[in-house]
Write an enzyme that holds these catalytic residues in place. Structure first.
Site, PDB file in Angstrom:
ATOM      1  N   SER A 170       5.567  -4.267   5.557  1.00 35.20           N
ATOM      2  CA  SER A 170       5.381  -2.950   5.169  1.00 35.20           C
ATOM      3  C   SER A 170       5.004  -2.926   3.606  1.00 35.20           C
ATOM      4  O   SER A 170       4.975  -1.649   2.983  1.00 35.20           O
ATOM      5  CB  SER A 170       7.153  -2.899   4.914  1.00 35.20           C
ATOM      6  N   CYS A 171       4.342  -4.012   3.228  1.00 33.89           N
ATOM      7  CA  CYS A 171       4.034  -3.723   1.516  1.00 33.89           C
ATOM      8  C   CYS A 171       2.502  -4.140   1.411  1.00 33.89           C
ATOM      9  O   CYS A 171       2.041  -4.989   2.095  1.00 33.89           O
ATOM     10  CB  CYS A 171       4.879  -4.710   0.669  1.00 33.89           C
ATOM     11  N   GLY A 172       1.753  -3.350   0.741  1.00 37.76           N
ATOM     12  CA  GLY A 172       0.594  -3.584   0.604  1.00 37.76           C
ATOM     13  C   GLY A 172       0.080  -4.106  -0.805  1.00 37.76           C
ATOM     14  O   GLY A 172      -1.125  -4.557  -1.021  1.00 37.76           O
ATOM     15  N   CYS A 184       1.931  -6.871  -2.413  1.00 39.58           N
ATOM     16  CA  CYS A 184       2.990  -8.037  -2.733  1.00 39.58           C
ATOM     17  C   CYS A 184       2.281  -9.055  -3.519  1.00 39.58           C
ATOM     18  O   CYS A 184       0.889  -9.373  -3.161  1.00 39.58           O
ATOM     19  CB  CYS A 184       3.583  -8.589  -1.408  1.00 39.58           C
TER      20      CYS A 184
END
Length: 276
Positions: A121-123, A125
């Site tokens: 869900s994270c671009g 990190c």
């Protein structure tokens, strides 16, 4: 009964698998035991020249495309030709992808290594400072204009290019379209950023002229989706869901057309202009 966590070899050979579940129907007051196909989410360990870089949770499908697109949008390479070789191997709890780069290419990037696992869900990190956020370096003035009917065509045909979504209802898709809106290739993944990176890698490896086409994604248009598309050099990013404020400002700064809330019967243009 199906197994939830098979060997990594099995995870690497399929994008979905059956898992035991119970289907409840409230009104009928019935429940039925069944096997339900679910999308595979598996750790992918990316290494450059044996140096660990990131562990991304991804669907183990089209991994050569994934690491190629990931390498571009991370700023590690400028072109697919800078990748000498890609080796994929199964380990007990992950799939490892070793990328061999042109001499000296990765050393130029050592100042910004990811230090956390990349969640689906994270671009961003592992980025330690806001100044390290991905940013497209060039503004292209040669992108092909996109017509409204091309957007409608691409969005209308998108589901037909999402076989994994049809089976699991649990993955995002990203598609590469020509100026008429014909979908030339599509990639899927549990992570929206991963799906786009896979598509970007596929476009690079195919030698497509990025300025002559546009990207359609099934997710919202967040700023990193804009940056990835701009780094590819595509004419536009079309998203099925809405954009964020930073996505709009980044798209305008990069000269990238941003079309969101795209449906077959209409869309909203936040950056650039559609032609008729």
């Amino acid at each position: 009964m199906s197994t939830l966590l098979p060997l990594a070899t099995q995870a690497g050979s399929t994008a979905c698998r059956p898992v035991a579940s119970t289907r409840w129907r409230y009104e009928a007051e019935t429940c039925v035991a069944r096997d339900t196909e679910i999308a595979v989410e598996w750790p992918v360990n990316i290494r450059y020249g044996s140096v660990p870089y990131a562990v991304m949770m991804a669907t183990p499908l089209d991994l050569e495309d994934f690491v190629t697109g990931f390498s571009l949008t991370e700023g590690i390479i400028a072109d697919a030709s800078e990748i000498r070789a890609i080796r994929i191997s199964d380990e007990p709890e992950a799939i490892s992808v070793d990328v061999e780069l042109a001499p000296g290419r990765f050393r130029q990037h050592l100042g910004r290594q990811r230090r956390l696992t990349g969640r689906t869900s994270c671009g961003v990190c592992g980025v330690e400072d806001a100044s390290q956020l991905p940013r497209a370096e060039r503004r292209s003035a040669t992108r092909t204009p996109v017509a409204a009917e091309a957007v409608a065509r691409a969005v209308g045909d998108l589901r037909a290019h999402q076989p994994l979504y049809a089976r699991t209802r649990a993955v995002h898709g990203a598609a590469w379209c020509d100026r008429e809106g014909r979908i030339l290739m599509a990639r899927e993944d549990v992570g929206r950023h991963n799906a786009l990176d896979k598509l970007i890698g596929a476009v690079l490896r195919a030698g497509e002229a990025a300025t002559g086409g546009f990207v359609v994604v099934t997710s919202r248009a967040s700023y990193e989706m804009v940056e990835k598309t701009a780094m590819l050099g595509a004419a536009a990013l079309v998203s099925v869901s809405a954009p964020t404020s930073l996505a709009v400002s980044r798209a305008r700064a990069a000269g990238l057309m941003l079309v969101s809330v795209a449906r077959e019967d209409g869309c909203e243009v936040f950056s650039g202009e559609l032609t008729r």
